[in-house]
Write an enzyme that holds these catalytic residues in place. Structure first.
Site, PDB file in Angstrom:
ATOM      1  N   ASP A 169      36.557  43.055  39.161  1.00 41.04           N
ATOM      2  CA  ASP A 169      36.491  44.029  40.258  1.00 41.04           C
ATOM      3  C   ASP A 169      35.114  44.080  40.895  1.00 41.04           C
ATOM      4  OD1 ASP A 169      38.821  45.016  38.428  1.00 41.04           O
ATOM      5  OD2 ASP A 169      39.127  45.844  40.431  1.00 41.04           O
ATOM      6  N   GLY A 186      44.463  45.683  42.561  1.00 39.05           N
ATOM      7  CA  GLY A 186      43.823  44.385  42.359  1.00 39.05           C
ATOM      8  C   GLY A 186      42.745  44.243  43.427  1.00 39.05           C
ATOM      9  N   GLN A 229      49.771  46.886  33.829  1.00 37.02           N
ATOM     10  CA  GLN A 229      49.772  45.808  34.830  1.00 37.02           C
ATOM     11  C   GLN A 229      50.154  44.465  34.200  1.00 37.02           C
ATOM     12  OE1 GLN A 229      47.354  48.095  34.514  1.00 37.02           O
ATOM     13  NE2 GLN A 229      46.421  48.610  36.461  1.00 37.02           N
ATOM     14  N   ARG A 265      39.178  54.160  46.217  1.00 35.34           N
ATOM     15  CA  ARG A 265      38.900  53.753  44.830  1.00 35.34           C
ATOM     16  C   ARG A 265      37.458  53.245  44.784  1.00 35.34           C
ATOM     17  NH1 ARG A 265      43.190  50.172  41.685  1.00 35.34           N
ATOM     18  NH2 ARG A 265      42.228  51.194  39.901  1.00 35.34           N
TER      19      ARG A 265
HETATM   20  O1  MRU Z   1      43.516  49.103  38.510  1.00 34.55           O
HETATM   21  P1  MRU Z   1      43.864  47.760  39.070  1.00 34.55           P
HETATM   22  O2  MRU Z   1      45.269  47.344  38.763  1.00 34.55           O
HETATM   23  O3  MRU Z   1      43.530  47.642  40.530  1.00 34.55           O
HETATM   24  O4  MRU Z   1      42.902  46.750  38.295  1.00 34.55           O
HETATM   25  C1  MRU Z   1      42.976  45.387  38.611  1.00 34.55           C
HETATM   26  C2  MRU Z   1      42.061  44.555  37.797  1.00 34.55           C
HETATM   27  O5  MRU Z   1      41.299  45.030  36.981  1.00 34.55           O
HETATM   28  C3  MRU Z   1      42.066  43.080  38.094  1.00 34.55           C
HETATM   29  O6  MRU Z   1      41.823  42.339  36.945  1.00 34.55           O
HETATM   30  C4  MRU Z   1      40.964  42.787  39.124  1.00 34.55           C
HETATM   31  O7  MRU Z   1      41.083  43.639  40.219  1.00 34.55           O
HETATM   32  C5  MRU Z   1      41.000  41.383  39.582  1.00 34.55           C
HETATM   33  S1  MRU Z   1      42.416  41.059  40.574  1.00 34.55           S
HETATM   34  C6  MRU Z   1      42.344  39.462  41.142  1.00 34.55           C
END
Ligand code: MRU
Length: 351
Positions: free
Chosen positions: A242, A52, A201, A94
């Protein structure tokens, strides 16, 4: 029903540890692990033990603080060299969530502002800055929640994707923060959570944290969202982000773009909730946002089970970009950007 034990996404453990809830194991096991240096923190980010966008930024800041604490007894040149390695390893963890780079920039500014400071004092200053980043994140989410809650009607059915909740931040959440604040203000809300293939998720994390708060939640396969919008009343979609480009294009979990197109087709408002730290105005539009591609093994099976033919080709982008024209509004801690475009994004960020 007994109240669920409160949880936390990450917290500093004195004298020098970072405790995180290992999200790979949820909802089956609630296990906290302690990280001791930048490399362990980067590994936790890469492997999605912590994930996240805002939570990744907070973890990275603590990763620098951990490394600083480890080398606080060194001479300044050795300390600086160790920190440079820490910045590099964390920056490579990442690529898509800009909050990671934003947090590392904040930590670097502490270093450059303390040219003549001893490593011991610098380690203190870096830990203080990491704490500040975490506190600011929670405060931003609460403010975002207050703005967003006004857009949620009483009795609303809300569709969300991935997990943009307390687990994805230092607390409260962005998209789920909007839901939490609406519920706290007395509104009844039912959440539909896309399961969010391939890492689930939505099914694992969003369902887990909403259930703990007693907020009604229904999980659906990603492919069911069009049918859902056609056959049941969905009042709004709200997702996190993101990275948001200067023109308002939004990168978020793979499948978000599909949802935005469907919402447009069905006349359902499509909201994005994210803090200022998720904007990357250095990028003209969403086409420049780096999209992480993850291991084929996330798609070909789970654990030791493989359900695809051996060696089949796999395409596994972790994120997609939703064009600004499909976004009804972006909810930030400083207000709501209606029908986002370059000028409105600029005006909000300048304010
Ligand atoms: O791959 P992830 O689980 O890190 O992806 C998370 C997301 O796409 C969320 O929607 C985004 O980071 C916003 S979190 C407040």
């Amino acid at each position: 029903m007994t109240a669920a034990r409160p949880f936390f996404t990450l917290r500093w453990r004195a004298p020098a540890g970072l405790e995180i809830l290992d999200q790979r194991e949820l909802p089956r096991t609630e296990r906290y692990v302690t990280l001791h240096d930048a490399r362990e923190t980067a590994d936790a980010i890469r492997s999605l033990a912590i994930r996240g966008a805002p939570a990744i930024g907070c973890a990275a800041a603590y990763g620098i603080a951990l490394e600083a604490a480890l080398h606080a007894g060194a001479e300044r040149p050795a300390f600086d060299a160790a920190l440079e390695r820490a910045f590099a390893v964390l920056a490579a963890s990442r690529p898509t969530a800009v909050n990671l780079f934003w947090a590392l920039d904040r930590m670097r500014r502490v270093l450059t502002d303390h040219i003549d400071t001893s490593p011991t004092e610098l380690a203190d200053a870096l830990r203080t800055e990491a704490h500040r980043i975490v506190e600011e994140d929670v405060a931003a989410n609460v403010r975002m929640g207050e703005y967003g809650a006004k857009l949620v009607p009483d009795g609303a059915s809300v569709l969300t994707h991935c997990n943009a909740g307390a687990l994805a931040t230092a607390g409260h959440g962005t998209a789920l923060g909007v839901v939490r604040s609406a519920v706290a203000s007395g509104k009844r809300v039912h959440v539909y959570a896309d399961e969010t293939r391939p890492v689930l998720q939505g099914a694992r994390l969003t369902a887990w944290e909403l259930r703990r708060d007693g907020i009604p939640v229904t999980v659906l396969p990603d492919g069911a969202s069009g049918h859902l919008m056609r056959t049941r009343r969905i009042d709004l979609v709200v997702v996190g982000a993101d990275r948001v480009a200067a023109n308002g294009d939004v990168a978020n979990k793979i499948g978000t773009y599909n949802l935005a197109v469907l919402a447009h087709r069905h006349g359902v408002p499509f909201y994005v909730a994210c803090p200022r730290s998720t904007f990357d105005v250095g990028l003209d539009d969403g086409s420049a946002i780096p999209i992480e591609e993850r291991s084929p093994s996330e798609v070909t099976g789970f654990g030791s089970e493989v359900w695809t033919p051996a060696n089949v080709d796999v395409f596994n982008p972790a994120f997609d970009v939703t064009p600004a024209e499909l976004v009804t509004a972006i909810i930030t801690e400083d207000g709501v950007i209606e029908r986002p475009d370059r000028d409105r994004v600029e005006a909000m960020l300048a304010g």
